[in-house]
Design an enzyme around this catalytic site. Structure first.
Site, short mmCIF file in Angstrom:
data_model
loop_
_atom_site.label_atom_id
_atom_site.label_comp_id
_atom_site.label_asym_id
_atom_site.label_seq_id
_atom_site.Cartn_x
_atom_site.Cartn_y
_atom_site.Cartn_z
N HIS A 95 -16.90 18.09 32.68
CA HIS A 95 -17.71 18.67 33.75
C HIS A 95 -16.79 19.73 34.39
CE1 HIS A 95 -20.34 15.15 33.36
NE2 HIS A 95 -19.28 14.38 33.48
N HIS B 158 -17.45 6.69 28.04
CA HIS B 158 -16.72 5.64 28.76
C HIS B 158 -16.82 4.27 28.06
CE1 HIS B 158 -15.99 8.51 31.88
NE2 HIS B 158 -17.25 8.59 32.23
N HIS C 31 -28.48 11.58 31.42
CA HIS C 31 -27.24 11.47 32.19
C HIS C 31 -26.68 10.07 32.16
CE1 HIS C 31 -24.74 10.71 35.72
NE2 HIS C 31 -24.34 11.94 35.56
N ARG D 97 -17.53 10.38 44.29
CA ARG D 97 -18.83 10.91 43.86
C ARG D 97 -19.47 11.75 44.97
NH1 ARG D 97 -24.26 9.12 43.58
NH2 ARG D 97 -25.34 9.95 41.74
N HIS E 129 -16.06 15.74 26.28
CA HIS E 129 -16.78 15.44 27.52
C HIS E 129 -16.10 16.12 28.70
CE1 HIS E 129 -19.60 13.20 30.00
NE2 HIS E 129 -18.60 12.93 30.84
N GLU F 272 -19.50 2.75 32.85
CA GLU F 272 -18.27 3.25 33.48
C GLU F 272 -17.87 2.36 34.66
OE1 GLU F 272 -18.49 7.23 35.08
OE2 GLU F 272 -16.33 7.32 35.42
N HIS G 4 -23.60 8.82 29.54
CA HIS G 4 -22.63 7.99 30.24
C HIS G 4 -23.12 6.53 30.21
CE1 HIS G 4 -22.07 11.83 32.69
NE2 HIS G 4 -20.81 11.52 32.44
N TYR H 45 -25.20 19.33 34.44
CA TYR H 45 -26.38 18.91 35.22
C TYR H 45 -26.59 19.78 36.46
CZ TYR H 45 -22.51 15.99 37.07
OH TYR H 45 -21.30 15.53 37.54
N ASP I 29 -13.28 15.16 30.99
CA ASP I 29 -14.23 14.68 32.00
C ASP I 29 -14.10 15.41 33.35
OD1 ASP I 29 -16.12 13.19 33.32
OD2 ASP I 29 -15.16 11.26 33.08
ZN LIG Z 1 -18.91 12.46 32.83
#
Ligand SMILES: [Zn+2]
Length: 333
Positions: A12, A196, A132, A31, A10, A162, A159, A70, A247
């Site tokens: 990104h 997660h 997602h 975020r 996993h 989390e 996901h 994404y 991640d």
């Molecule tokens: Zn992730």
């Protein structure tokens, strides 16, 4: 000593650029930084920067990666090219994003999403289906994605659990917790990996076990984001297969992920040896490959002459690697 390469189930990759730059706020503030960085991505930037991140992964002993993507279809192709350049195995986990996030994350319909998957497959890219999250995918999308992944024999990554807020929102919308919703919509099966699972209830873990689904833990990211403690002992009690991911790429070191995974388990269980060193290495490599549906990936070499391994005898190597070494003892073969 040669061993199976580590598999980063996993990632990104674009979030690597936030390293050292996104401290100070909570998960939701982080975020916001992540969304602003995502908005700046171009195919050229993905092509260039992902290659650098994938080289960093390969040097750290990861020889395959599941890129949970994404940022758009052209950028997905750029990520696949970057992986090829860096000589790391790649499974492109193309995110289905129905609502929320940025414009570039979203497909107009689930049919448009599946068309994107088909186009990547036609280009020869290894693809997984990746709703997602229950936050980003309406129920009807989940039904369709579960059906498609099952019919096509593709892995499905999502996901879940989390952050407590995601669970509260899912309960408010559906009267179900995230993994319960995934079970009801046909998204749980032996090719499913939940990413997660930090706040999963016992009932949710039972559902994962019943369906033969896996869980990917990302301990350094979960620590960095203040997500909570992965329920390692409760996962293991149920025989749920585990794998690891870097991640957010705040750290790229499979041995640290595994050490942290077992450290969490020991602190929570108040005992040692919750997961054996041999099992930890399996979680780091073959279990990640299974989660990505990969049959083959490169081995790595652990340098027995490295100072971190001085005085370590062969039978103790697995424990010494996990508990006493960083990724600089590893190199791809
Ligand atoms: Zn992730």
């Amino acid at each position: 000593m040669r061993l199976p390469g580590f598999v980063n189930a996993h990632s990104h990759a674009f979030q690597r650029a936030l390293r050292g730059r996104a401290e100070g706020g909570d998960f939701w503030a982080w975020r916001e930084s992540m969304l602003s960085l995502a908005g700046e991505q171009t195919t050229e930037r993905v092509r260039r920067e992902y290659a650098a991140v994938y080289r960093e992964m390969r040097a750290a002993g990861y020889t395959a990666v599941g890129e949970f993507h994404y940022l758009g279809l052209d950028e997905a192709r750029a990520a696949a090219e970057a992986a090829e350049e860096a000589r790391i195995g790649l499974v492109l986990l193309l995110a289905a994003y129905g609502r929320g996030g940025l414009d570039r994350f979203r497909q107009p319909s689930v049919a448009d999403y599946l068309e994107q998957v088909e186009r990547l497959r036609a280009d020869g890219v290894a693809v997984g289906v990746a709703p997602h999250s229950v936050r980003a995918c309406p129920r009807g999308w989940l039904d369709e994605l579960g059906r498609y992944a099952d019919a096509e024999g593709l892995v499905l990554h999502v996901h879940a659990d989390e952050q407590p807020r995601e669970i509260e929102e899912c309960l408010a919308e559906h009267g179900l917790r995230p993994v319960e919703l995934l079970a009801e919509t046909g998204c749980l099966g032996p090719r499913t990996t939940i990413v997660h699972g930090t706040h999963a209830s016992d009932r949710e873990l039972d559902l994962l076990a019943e369906h033969g689904a896996r869980v990917c833990l990302c301990p350094t990211t979960e620590a960095n984001l203040g997500d909570g403690y992965a329920p390692v002992e409760r996962l293991r009690e149920r025989g749920i297969p585990l794998c690891i991911g870097s991640d957010s790429n705040v750290r790229i070191d499979p041995l640290e992920e595994l050490r942290e995974l077992e450290g969490i388990a020991r602190r929570s269980a108040l005992r040692r040896n919750v997961v054996s060193p041999d099992d930890l290495l399996r979680i780091g490599g073959p279990e990640g490959a299974a989660a990505l549906g990969l049959a083959a990936w490169d081995d790595v070499e652990a340098d027995a002459s490295h100072p971190s391994l001085a005085g370590v005898d062969g039978p103790d190597l697995a424990a010494a690697l996990v508990f006493g070494c960083a990724a600089d003892v590893l190199s791809p073969v």
